[in-house]
Scaffold this active site. Structure first.
Site, short mmCIF file in Angstrom:
data_model
loop_
_atom_site.label_atom_id
_atom_site.label_comp_id
_atom_site.label_asym_id
_atom_site.label_seq_id
_atom_site.Cartn_x
_atom_site.Cartn_y
_atom_site.Cartn_z
CG ASP A 97 5.32 -3.67 10.84
OD1 ASP A 97 4.42 -4.42 10.44
OD2 ASP A 97 5.60 -2.58 10.29
CG ASP A 199 3.86 -6.95 6.44
OD1 ASP A 199 3.68 -5.83 5.94
OD2 ASP A 199 4.41 -7.89 5.84
CD GLU A 261 0.23 -4.23 4.60
OE1 GLU A 261 0.71 -3.43 3.77
OE2 GLU A 261 0.82 -5.26 4.97
CG HIS A 324 6.18 1.42 4.93
ND1 HIS A 324 4.98 1.26 5.59
CD2 HIS A 324 6.62 0.16 4.66
CE1 HIS A 324 4.72 -0.02 5.72
NE2 HIS A 324 5.69 -0.71 5.16
CG ASP A 325 4.34 -0.80 1.69
OD1 ASP A 325 5.56 -0.95 1.48
OD2 ASP A 325 3.69 -1.52 2.47
#
Length: 533
Positions: A97, A199, A261, A324-325
């Site tokens: 990330d 991100d 993302e 994970h969100d």
């Protein structure tokens, strides 16, 4: 030669929930290294690690205080190097990330920036004077609730934070900030990483005039952030020039990639994905939250894929159903299936049939479900603030389950940072070694994808069939496969025209020219065939 990432299956690891090696209840890098064989056996080509950098952990590592350091929670740089070396031995690429739209307020850059208005990093973050009445400069909200501006008494100015107060936004309008961030990326490229997951890639730039966002007339939910159309606080055209700089950097190193993302939804997200991946000088690929939504219809999946194909025919997409969100998809789509394990098998078949790169989230290959938590067990800032209307992200972040007979299902000998509950332990790896398990279905489906050039690289043409049937043909260098899915609990029978046969690990029955799909059934048919209901 085709780049490795174009047809890759990427396995997302949430490090603090994967495997604890020290007994402190938090997963770590040695734990990941220990479990890499599981990922290799699954057939994944790469791992993506959520943040492992030095951080106060206000947002579970998405608040970075040192972009080139490993947080002691996860280990050391030596542990990182050992993990990369072992992954490469197994033929697994490593993606990490990069959280560069904002940093932690504990980063040395921010400490210097907030110390005065005339220091060397005074404009490395987004600072603004208050309005005449002392209120924030504009109406921009934070994703996590409240205004996106926080007053700093020393500078007597507000600073921008699109997320937590402890996550001040970096000022990408400053070339020195861009150069510093590129230097940190170079550090990891030289250390051997194979790619970056970027991100909130559409948040990098803000409107330099700080104009107010207009209201969003289509939202009336419990959260404040979606009540605006964020045309000035993100999605700015200046982003593309910085994406080109990042691409130029990664192109200095062979076989590296970037996936961005896009923190947005609807047609806006699809349009941004198209823009950010167009040509060969921007991102290698993007993903949005479009397939991470509650919608489970043929029209929706078709719209997502065709939207990117139309908007960026030379671009590339990355698709996933969980991360994970968001709530795990087996729970999110539960109303569309009678059996969650069958839904898991169908989800794997769909995802492995889609064009582009595929990403699966740890535990997805086990048919893992969302964990139900009580308030006292929560750690996620939005849930703590807006409970119970907002459940937060902890339910999808609970630890990986390895062996139900072991304490905490084999995740940790200590007390886990989030609980391992019985409903989740029931999905443990050790109990899924049979040929009829969800894990076996994922292994078989990934292997089938890898054996079919049409699924790996083929062009996609959708068939015009009514709900609940999703059908499309993938074609590559003379090979065609028609992929058919019944997205409902009601059996469907289709008439098939053409010389064809079922192939792969299907859930269907074909007699002559009649294809029967049970609830959540699916099939792959050889050739480009016509289907009617």
């Amino acid at each position: 030669m085709t780049e490795w990432w174009r047809d890759a299956v990427i396995y997302q690891i949430y490090p603090r929930s994967f495997q604890d090696s020290t007994g402190d209840g938090i997963g770590d890098l040695p734990g990941i290294t220990r479990r890499l064989d599981h990922i290799a056996d699954l057939g994944a080509d790469a791992i993506w690690l959520s943040p492992i950098f030095t951080s106060p952990q206000k947002d579970m590592g998405y608040d970075v205080s040192d972009y080139t350091g490993i947080d002691p929670l996860f280990g050391t740089l030596d542990d990182f190097d050992a993990m990369v070396a072992r992954a490469h031995e197994l033929g697994i690429k490593v993606i990490i990330d990069q959280v560069i739209s904002h940093s932690s307020d504990k980063h040395a850059w921010f400490a210097e920036s907030r110390s005065s208005r005339d220091n060397g990093k005074a404009d490395w973050y987004v600072w603004a004077d208050p309005r005449a009445d002392g209120t924030p400069p504009n109406n921009w909200p934070s994703v996590f609730g409240g205004p996106a501006w926080e007053w700093d008494a020393k500078r007597k100015q507000y600073y921008l934070h699109n997320f937590l107060i402890e996550q001040p936004d970096l000022n990408m309008w400053n070339p020195a900030v861009q150069d510093a961030l590129l230097d940190t990326m170079r550090f990891w490229l030289e250390r051997g990483v194979d790619g970056f997951r970027l991100d909130t890639v559409n948040y990098y730039f803000h409107d330099d005039k700080l104009r107010n966002n207009p209201p969003n007339p289509d939202y009336d939910g419990p959260e404040t952030y979606p009540r605006q159309l964020h045309i000035h606080s993100k999605n700015r055209p200046q982003n593309i020039a910085f994406l080109k700089k990042m691409r130029a950097l990664t192109d200095e190193f062979p076989d590296r990639m970037m996936v961005g993302e896009v923190g947005d939804g609807g047609q806006t997200a699809i349009d941004i994905m198209a823009k950010y991946t167009a040509g060969t000088d921007r991102l290698h690929m993007c993903y949005s939250f479009e397939m991470l939504s509650p919608e489970f219809t043929a029209a929706h999946f078709r719209k997502c894929i065709e939207g990117v194909q139309t908007g960026a025919p030379d671009g590339h997409s990355c698709w996933s159903f969980s991360n994970h969100d968001v709530m795990r998809h087996v729970s999110r789509w539960a109303a569309n299936a009678d059996d969650p394990d069958i839904l898991s098998r169908q989800s794997a078949a769909m995802l492995m049939s889609f064009p582009g790169t595929i990403c699966i989230y740890q535990g997805e290959e086990l048919g893992q479900t969302e964990t139900t938590l009580v308030y006292e067990e929560l750690t996620d800032p939005p849930a703590l603030r807006f409970w119970p209307e907002v459940k937060g992200r902890d339910g999808c972040r609970t630890p990986m389950v390895w062996d139900a007979s072991q304490p905490n299902a084999g995740f940790s000998d200590g007390t886990p940072w989030l609980p391992v509950k019985g409903a989740q332990a029931a999905h443990a790896v050790a109990g899924q070694q049979g040929d009829d398990s969800v894990l076996a279905a994922y292994r078989d489906t990934i292997a089938f994808r890898k054996s079919q050039p049409a699924l790996r690289w083929g062009q996609t043409q959708f068939l015009d069939l009514p709900e609940p049937v999703l059908a499309f043909t993938r074609t590559h260098e003379g090979q065609s496969l028609t992929c058919v899915f019944n997205l409902s609990t009601t059996p469907v029978t289709l008439s098939v025209s053409g010389d064809t046969a079922m192939t792969g690990p299907a859930r269907a029955d074909m007699q002559g020219q009649s294809l029967s799909l049970p609830a959540n059934g699916f099939a792959w048919l050889t050739g480009a065939v016509d289907l009617t209901m």
